[in-house]
Design a protein around this motif. Structure first.
Motif, PDB file in Angstrom:
ATOM      1  N   GLU A 134     -25.010  80.574 -35.368  1.00  0.00           N
ATOM      2  CA  GLU A 134     -24.353  80.041 -36.561  1.00  0.00           C
ATOM      3  C   GLU A 134     -24.321  78.520 -36.521  1.00  0.00           C
ATOM      4  N   TRP A 135     -24.493  77.910 -37.680  1.00  0.00           N
ATOM      5  CA  TRP A 135     -24.495  76.454 -37.802  1.00  0.00           C
ATOM      6  C   TRP A 135     -23.092  75.958 -38.153  1.00  0.00           C
ATOM      7  N   SER A 136     -22.734  74.800 -37.612  1.00  0.00           N
ATOM      8  CA  SER A 136     -21.490  74.158 -38.044  1.00  0.00           C
ATOM      9  C   SER A 136     -21.596  73.732 -39.502  1.00  0.00           C
ATOM     10  N   CYS A 137     -22.853  73.462 -39.923  1.00  0.00           N
ATOM     11  CA  CYS A 137     -23.126  73.181 -41.341  1.00  0.00           C
ATOM     12  C   CYS A 137     -24.001  74.320 -41.865  1.00  0.00           C
ATOM     13  N   PRO A 138     -23.408  75.410 -42.351  1.00  0.00           N
ATOM     14  CA  PRO A 138     -24.175  76.592 -42.763  1.00  0.00           C
ATOM     15  C   PRO A 138     -25.239  76.289 -43.819  1.00  0.00           C
ATOM     16  N   GLU A 139     -24.960  75.311 -44.690  1.00  0.00           N
ATOM     17  CA  GLU A 139     -25.921  74.989 -45.752  1.00  0.00           C
ATOM     18  C   GLU A 139     -27.250  74.493 -45.171  1.00  0.00           C
ATOM     19  N   ALA A 140     -27.176  73.710 -44.095  1.00  0.00           N
ATOM     20  CA  ALA A 140     -28.392  73.188 -43.471  1.00  0.00           C
ATOM     21  C   ALA A 140     -29.226  74.322 -42.888  1.00  0.00           C
ATOM     22  N   GLY A 141     -28.567  75.245 -42.199  1.00  0.00           N
ATOM     23  CA  GLY A 141     -29.279  76.391 -41.637  1.00  0.00           C
ATOM     24  C   GLY A 141     -29.910  77.245 -42.704  1.00  0.00           C
ATOM     25  N   LEU A 142     -29.222  77.417 -43.804  1.00  0.00           N
ATOM     26  CA  LEU A 142     -29.742  78.234 -44.901  1.00  0.00           C
ATOM     27  C   LEU A 142     -31.010  77.624 -45.479  1.00  0.00           C
ATOM     28  N   VAL A 143     -31.022  76.299 -45.640  1.00  0.00           N
ATOM     29  CA  VAL A 143     -32.201  75.615 -46.179  1.00  0.00           C
ATOM     30  C   VAL A 143     -33.407  75.822 -45.265  1.00  0.00           C
ATOM     31  N   LEU A 144     -33.226  75.677 -43.960  1.00  0.00           N
ATOM     32  CA  LEU A 144     -34.348  75.839 -43.025  1.00  0.00           C
ATOM     33  C   LEU A 144     -34.866  77.276 -43.032  1.00  0.00           C
ATOM     34  N   ARG A 145     -33.952  78.232 -43.085  1.00  0.00           N
ATOM     35  CA  ARG A 145     -34.379  79.635 -43.077  1.00  0.00           C
ATOM     36  C   ARG A 145     -35.090  79.999 -44.377  1.00  0.00           C
ATOM     37  N   LYS A 146     -34.651  79.443 -45.486  1.00  0.00           N
ATOM     38  CA  LYS A 146     -35.330  79.709 -46.759  1.00  0.00           C
ATOM     39  C   LYS A 146     -36.762  79.174 -46.740  1.00  0.00           C
ATOM     40  N   ASN A 147     -36.984  78.108 -45.965  1.00  0.00           N
ATOM     41  CA  ASN A 147     -38.320  77.532 -45.847  1.00  0.00           C
ATOM     42  C   ASN A 147     -39.114  78.126 -44.684  1.00  0.00           C
ATOM     43  N   SER A 148     -38.580  79.195 -44.068  1.00  0.00           N
ATOM     44  CA  SER A 148     -39.262  79.912 -42.979  1.00  0.00           C
ATOM     45  C   SER A 148     -39.724  78.973 -41.869  1.00  0.00           C
ATOM     46  N   VAL A 149     -38.856  78.054 -41.469  1.00  0.00           N
ATOM     47  CA  VAL A 149     -39.179  77.137 -40.377  1.00  0.00           C
ATOM     48  C   VAL A 149     -39.226  77.918 -39.070  1.00  0.00           C
ATOM     49  N   ASP A 189     -39.236  78.896 -34.947  1.00  0.00           N
ATOM     50  CA  ASP A 189     -38.136  78.775 -33.988  1.00  0.00           C
ATOM     51  C   ASP A 189     -38.023  77.391 -33.364  1.00  0.00           C
ATOM     52  N   TRP A 190     -39.151  76.817 -32.918  1.00  0.00           N
ATOM     53  CA  TRP A 190     -39.093  75.523 -32.233  1.00  0.00           C
ATOM     54  C   TRP A 190     -38.488  74.426 -33.105  1.00  0.00           C
ATOM     55  N   PRO A 191     -39.057  74.097 -34.256  1.00  0.00           N
ATOM     56  CA  PRO A 191     -38.452  73.041 -35.086  1.00  0.00           C
ATOM     57  C   PRO A 191     -37.088  73.431 -35.622  1.00  0.00           C
ATOM     58  N   LEU A 192     -36.837  74.726 -35.808  1.00  0.00           N
ATOM     59  CA  LEU A 192     -35.526  75.166 -36.257  1.00  0.00           C
ATOM     60  C   LEU A 192     -34.481  74.833 -35.203  1.00  0.00           C
ATOM     61  N   LEU A 193     -34.770  75.169 -33.940  1.00  0.00           N
ATOM     62  CA  LEU A 193     -33.820  74.896 -32.860  1.00  0.00           C
ATOM     63  C   LEU A 193     -33.682  73.394 -32.592  1.00  0.00           C
ATOM     64  N   ALA A 194     -34.792  72.648 -32.740  1.00  0.00           N
ATOM     65  CA  ALA A 194     -34.726  71.197 -32.567  1.00  0.00           C
ATOM     66  C   ALA A 194     -33.780  70.583 -33.591  1.00  0.00           C
ATOM     67  N   THR A 195     -33.890  71.045 -34.833  1.00  0.00           N
ATOM     68  CA  THR A 195     -33.012  70.550 -35.900  1.00  0.00           C
ATOM     69  C   THR A 195     -31.570  71.008 -35.669  1.00  0.00           C
ATOM     70  N   TYR A 196     -31.420  72.244 -35.204  1.00  0.00           N
ATOM     71  CA  TYR A 196     -30.088  72.800 -34.920  1.00  0.00           C
ATOM     72  C   TYR A 196     -29.360  71.965 -33.875  1.00  0.00           C
ATOM     73  N   LEU A 197     -30.058  71.597 -32.803  1.00  0.00           N
ATOM     74  CA  LEU A 197     -29.447  70.795 -31.745  1.00  0.00           C
ATOM     75  C   LEU A 197     -28.923  69.467 -32.288  1.00  0.00           C
ATOM     76  N   ILE A 198     -29.741  68.812 -33.118  1.00  0.00           N
ATOM     77  CA  ILE A 198     -29.337  67.529 -33.692  1.00  0.00           C
ATOM     78  C   ILE A 198     -28.126  67.704 -34.606  1.00  0.00           C
ATOM     79  N   SER A 199     -28.154  68.758 -35.415  1.00  0.00           N
ATOM     80  CA  SER A 199     -27.059  69.018 -36.343  1.00  0.00           C
ATOM     81  C   SER A 199     -25.750  69.280 -35.599  1.00  0.00           C
TER      82      SER A 199
END
Length: 539
Positions: free
Chosen positions: A137-152, A154-164
Motif C-alpha cells: 500500500e502507498w502512503s499516497c494511494p493516488e500515485a500508486g493507482l496512476v502507476l498501476r493504471k499505466n501497467s508499470v 515491478d522494477w520502476p514501480l518499486l523504484a518510484t514507490y521507494l521515493i514516494s
C-alpha cells in the motif's frame, strides 16, 4: 545485502529485460527473468552520453528545477538507524532474533550470531506484512493507482514507490526502514563516467555499468514523459528526479530478492537485507510456508559474535562490484569470471551475411562471453567459428549463429575441425589484447591521482582505484589461465598436423623399403622427440 541464487534473484537483471522483451543477456549461460508487464508500456534507453550521477533532465519549459541531495537514509555504517529499525520491526511482528546488528569487517554493518547457531537451522522468520512488494500500500494511494493504471513493471514501480515513501517521511509506515538504508548505495551507478573510463577501461564490466546507467536514465525519462509530467501534483520534479532514481534503483539492485515459494514475487525484506555475502555459503532467502515467514537455512555452524552470511548468488567479482560495490579477495570466488568480447571483422567479405544471421538469433556483431578458470562456454566457440569461417561455408553460417545464441533448441556442440586452429587463434589473439589492457592499467595505477590535493576527493579516488585494481587482478588471472589453455590446445592441434604430415612422409619412404617395422620405429622415435624431420627425409 543479499542475493540468492541465479534463479531466485533479479538484482542484476538488465533493465532491457522489461524495456525490450526480446533482449538477450550477454551471459548466455544465465537465465534472464522477463519483467515485461501484461499490458506493454515502452521504456526507452537514453542514447546520450551521461555520467552515472547526472541530475534530473530539464523540463521543456525554461524553468529549471533545483535538485537537492538525497535527504533520507543514513551513512552505510550507521548502527543507530539499524537498531531503530530492529526495534520497529520487533514491535510490528518480527519474532525474537538469534542475530543482532553490529559493525563488521566485511560489509560495514552485518548480522552476527547472539548464541550458537547450528548447521541447518532456520533463521529470521520475517512475516510478509513486513515485506515490501509491488502490491504494498502507498502512503499516497493516488500515485500508486496512476502507476498501476499505466501497467508499470515491478522494477520502476518499486523504484518510484521507494521515493514516494521516503518523501512521506514519518507518514510512511516504512520510515524506520528507509532511514536505515544507505544514503549512497554501493553501486557502479554512483561512479561518474570519467571514473568508469579511468579505472575500469580494461574490464568489460565498464560497458555493463554504462548500459545500466543509461537504462536507469532512459527509464526515468520515459516515466517522466508518460506519467510524471502529466501528474506533477503527485510526482513533483524536486522529489522524483534523476538523482533520487539513481538512489532507488541502487537500493533495488543491491537488495531486491525474488521469492520462489511466493510465486516468484519480488520483494525488499527489511532486516534480512542486513546480511552480507560470502562466497563460501550457498544459502538464500525464501518464504517458508510452515512458519509463514521469510527465512534462510544455515549451511554451517556459527559461534556467538560471528558474522552470519548468505549467498548473493553465483556471481563474478565484476557482477558483485556492479551491483554491490565490493570485490572479493582474489581467488576466493569459485563463480568468478571475466568477460571477453568477440567481434566480427568489418573487412570480412561475408560481414553482411554473418551480421544478418547473428541478428536473426538475437546477437550482434560484437558480443561478450564469460570466461572461467575451468574454461569457456560452447557458445563462444560457435561465435568464433562464424567469425573465421570462409565464404564457401555460407550455408553453415545460420547453424553457427544459432549455436552461439542462448536458444534452448540450438545444437550447441557443433564441431568444424577444419576451423579449430583458426578459431582458437582468433580467441587467443583477442584474449592477449585484453591482457595487455589489464597489465597497462595495473602498471599505471600506482602513479594515478598523485595530483589530487583535496583529502575528500583523494579518499574517494583511492577507494575506487583499489576496487578497480582488485577486480582487474582477478579478471586478468582468469585471462592468463584462458591464454594457457588456448596455447596448449593450439600446440596439440599443430602437433597432430605435423604427425599426420610425418606419417605420410614416412609411409611413402617405408613403402620403398617394404618394411613395416621401420615405419613403427620411426613413428615411435618421433613421438618421444628422438628423431627430427631431417632424419626422416634421409630415408
Amino acid at each position: 545485502m543479499a542475493e540468492t541464487s541465479t534463479f531466485q534473484l533479479m538484482k542484476t537483471t538488465p533493465f532491457s529485460s522489461f524495456i525490450n522483451p526480446h533482449h538477450h543477456n550477454s551471459k548466455l549461460h544465465y537465465k534472464t527473468l522477463n519483467l515485461t508487464p501484461k499490458k506493454p508500456i515502452k521504456f526507452l534507453c537514453s542514447t546520450t552520453s551521461t555520467t552515472s550521477n547526472d541530475t534530473s533532465t530539464k523540463s521543456s519549459s525554461t524553468k529549471t528545477t533545483m535538485v537537492s541531495p538525497i535527504q533520507w537514509g543514513c551513512d552505510a555504517d550507521s548502527l543507530e538507524n539499524a537498531e531503530a529499525l530492529q526495534k520497529w520491526l520487533s514491535s510490528s511482528g518480527l519474532p525474537a532474533q538469534k542475530l543482532r546488528i553490529e559493525k563488521v569487517e566485511v560489509g560495514e554493518r552485518g548480522l552476527v550470531a547472539v548464541n550458537n547457531v547450528r548447521k541447518g537451522e532456520k533463521l529470521l522468520f520475517v512475516p510478509p506484512s513486513l515485506v515490501i512488494t509491488p502490491d504494498s500500500e502507498w502512503s499516497c494511494p493516488e500515485a500508486g493507482l496512476v502507476l498501476r493504471k499505466n501497467s508499470v513493471p515491478d522494477w520502476p514501480l518499486l523504484a518510484t514507490y521507494l521515493i514516494s515513501e521516503a518523501n512521506a517521511k514519518t507518514s510512511s509506515r516504512w520510515n524506520n526502514y528507509i532511514s536505515a538504508l544507505p544514503r549512497q548505495p554501493y553501486s557502479l551507478l554512483y561512479w561518474t563516467r570519467s571514473e568508469l573510463d579511468r579505472y575500469l577501461e580494461a574490464s568489460q564490466i565498464r560497458e555493463r555499468a554504462i548500459e545500466r546507467s543509461n537504462d536507469v536514465i532512459g527509464t526515468y525519462n520515459d516515466l517522466k514523459l508518460r506519467i510524471f509530467s502529466k501528474h506533477p501534483d503527485l510526482f513533483p520534479e524536486d522529489v522524483f528526479n534523476m538523482e533520487t532514481f539513481n538512489w532507488s534503483f541502487g537500493i533495488l539492485f543491491s537488495r531486491l530478492v525474488r521469492l520462489p515459494s511466493m510465486d516468484g514475487k519480488v520483494a525488499l525484506v527489511p532486516w534480512a537485507d542486513m546480511l552480507n555475502h560470502s562466497c563460501e555459503v550457498e544459502t538464500f532467502l525464501d518464504y517458508d510456508k510452515s512458519s509463514k515467514g521469510i527465512v534462510f537455512t544455515t549451511d554451517r555452524q556459527y559461534q556467538p559474535g560471528e558474522q552470519v552470511f548468505i549467498s548473493y548468488g553465483k556471481k563474478s567479482n565484476g557482477e558483485l562490484l556492479l551491483s554491490y560495490g565490493f570485490v572479493p579477495k582474489e581467488g576466493t570466488n569459485p563463480s568468478d569470471s571475466a568477460e571477453l568480447s568477440l567481434s566480427l571483422d568489418k573487412s570480412d567479405k561475408c560481414y553482411k551475411e554473418k551480421l544478418e544471421v547473428l541478428k536473426k538469433h538475437g546477437l550482434s556483431g560484437s558480443h561478450r562471453f564469460p570466461l572461467r578458470v575451468t574454461g569457456w562456454p560452447v557458445e563462444m566457440m560457435a561465435y568464433a567459428y562464424l567469425v573465421v569461417s570462409p565464404p564457401d561455408m555460407l550455408n553453415k553460417f545460420d547453424e553457427m549463429a544459432s549455436a552461439a545464441s542462448n536458444e534452448t533448441k540450438a545444437q550447441k556442440n557443433l564441431r568444424y575441425p577444419e576451423l579449430d586452429e583458426e578459431a582458437l587463434q582468433f580467441i587467443l589473439d583477442t584474449c592477449e589484447v585484453s591482457i595487455a589492457k589489464y597489465s597497462k592499467f595495473l602498471q599505471e595505477s600506482g602513479s594515478m591521482d598523485l595530483d589530487v590535493t583535496s583529502p575528500k576527493q583523494l579518499n574517494r579516488r583511492l577507494f575506487l582505484k583499489q576496487l578497480a585494481v582488485d577486480l582487474c587482478n582477478s579478471e586478468r588471472r582468469i585471462l592468463y589461465r584462458t591464454q594457457y589453455i588456448l596455447r596448449r590446445n593450439l600446440r596439440e592441434i599443430r602437433s597432430v598436423g605435423e604427425q599426420r604430415f610425418l606419417f605420410v612422409t614416412v609411409s611413402t619412404s617405408c613403402s620403398r623399403l617394404q618394411d613395416s617395422n621401420v615405419l613403427l620405429s620411426h613413428m615411435s622415435a618421433y613421438q618421444y622427440g628422438d628423431i627430427g624431420s631431417d632424419n626422416v627425409c634421409d630415408l
